[in-house]
Design a protein around this motif. Structure first.
Motif, PDB file in Angstrom:
ATOM      1  N   ARG A  35       9.870  -6.763   7.256  1.00 27.41           N
ATOM      2  CA  ARG A  35       9.530  -6.337   8.609  1.00 27.41           C
ATOM      3  C   ARG A  35       8.267  -5.479   8.553  1.00 27.41           C
ATOM      4  N   ASP A  36       7.451  -5.554   9.601  1.00 31.07           N
ATOM      5  CA  ASP A  36       6.160  -4.874   9.658  1.00 31.07           C
ATOM      6  C   ASP A  36       6.199  -3.773  10.702  1.00 31.07           C
ATOM      7  N   GLY A  37       5.781  -2.571  10.297  1.00 28.92           N
ATOM      8  CA  GLY A  37       5.694  -1.439  11.216  1.00 28.92           C
ATOM      9  C   GLY A  37       4.247  -1.030  11.393  1.00 28.92           C
ATOM     10  N   LEU A  38       4.029   0.210  11.733  1.00 25.83           N
ATOM     11  CA  LEU A  38       2.671   0.732  11.904  1.00 25.83           C
ATOM     12  C   LEU A  38       2.150   1.216  10.555  1.00 25.83           C
ATOM     13  N   GLY A  39       1.599   0.311   9.778  1.00 25.08           N
ATOM     14  CA  GLY A  39       1.070   0.653   8.467  1.00 25.08           C
ATOM     15  C   GLY A  39       2.087   0.632   7.348  1.00 25.08           C
ATOM     16  N   LEU A  40       3.335   0.338   7.654  1.00 23.35           N
ATOM     17  CA  LEU A  40       4.388   0.248   6.641  1.00 23.35           C
ATOM     18  C   LEU A  40       5.140  -1.063   6.779  1.00 23.35           C
ATOM     19  N   PHE A  41       5.444  -1.650   5.659  1.00 22.66           N
ATOM     20  CA  PHE A  41       6.329  -2.805   5.636  1.00 22.66           C
ATOM     21  C   PHE A  41       7.681  -2.340   5.108  1.00 22.66           C
ATOM     22  N   TYR A  43      12.927  -1.192   0.665  1.00 17.16           N
ATOM     23  CA  TYR A  43      11.862  -0.242   0.353  1.00 17.16           C
ATOM     24  C   TYR A  43      10.735  -0.345   1.368  1.00 17.16           C
ATOM     25  N   LEU A  44       9.970   0.743   1.473  1.00 16.58           N
ATOM     26  CA  LEU A  44       8.798   0.806   2.324  1.00 16.58           C
ATOM     27  C   LEU A  44       7.568   0.644   1.445  1.00 16.58           C
ATOM     28  N   GLY A  45       6.554   0.026   1.976  1.00 16.33           N
ATOM     29  CA  GLY A  45       5.345  -0.102   1.182  1.00 16.33           C
ATOM     30  C   GLY A  45       4.204  -0.719   1.942  1.00 16.33           C
ATOM     31  N   HIS A  46       3.122  -0.859   1.229  1.00 14.01           N
ATOM     32  CA  HIS A  46       1.933  -1.512   1.754  1.00 14.01           C
ATOM     33  C   HIS A  46       1.046  -1.831   0.568  1.00 14.01           C
ATOM     34  N   GLY A  47       0.232  -2.834   0.713  1.00 18.63           N
ATOM     35  CA  GLY A  47      -0.670  -3.209  -0.363  1.00 18.63           C
ATOM     36  C   GLY A  47      -2.049  -3.487   0.183  1.00 18.63           C
TER      37      GLY A  47
END
Length: 114
Positions: A68-74, A84-88
């Motif tokens: 799922r995609d949030g505001l700058g966090l997946f 887990y939360l993250g981004h690449g």
């Protein structure tokens, strides 16, 4: 070193394929950032809640199923439960993936020089 010198300092932001923002730092820096973010040390609770409000990512996006995609966090679910939360991001010659547990107690950053 043989051959001509090449200027590699040209701005490449318009051609960047990821969300790294051309950031300079280390894996340790990213781990500290994600731990502080997820544990509520950087933002007000309402702001962090907005970042964690997510929508489903299309299955053909290349992300694991259920991401799922949030505001700058997946948010990516784990097969053992939770997630887990993250981004690449990516740029010329590298791909970075950073992730943290939702409480920020565990973090990992992986670099893949491509």
């Amino acid at each position: 070193m043989n051959g001509p010198m090449v200027d590699t300092t040209i701005p490449y932001r318009p051609f960047d394929s990821g969300a790294d923002g051309s950031m300079t730092g280390t894996a340790r820096d990213l781990n500290r950032f994600f731990a502080a973010l997820a544990s509520g040390q950087l933002l007000k609770p309402a702001q962090l809640a907005a970042m964690r409000t997510t929508v489903p990512v299309p299955q053909d996006s290349g992300h694991p199923e259920g991401t799922r995609d949030g505001l700058g966090l997946f948010f990516t679910p784990l097969s053992c439960g939770g997630g887990y939360l993250g981004h690449g991001g990516s740029g010329f010659g590298y791909v970075i993936r950073a992730a943290t547990t939702v409480d920020g107690r565990r973090t990992i950053t992986v670099e893949d020089p491509s």
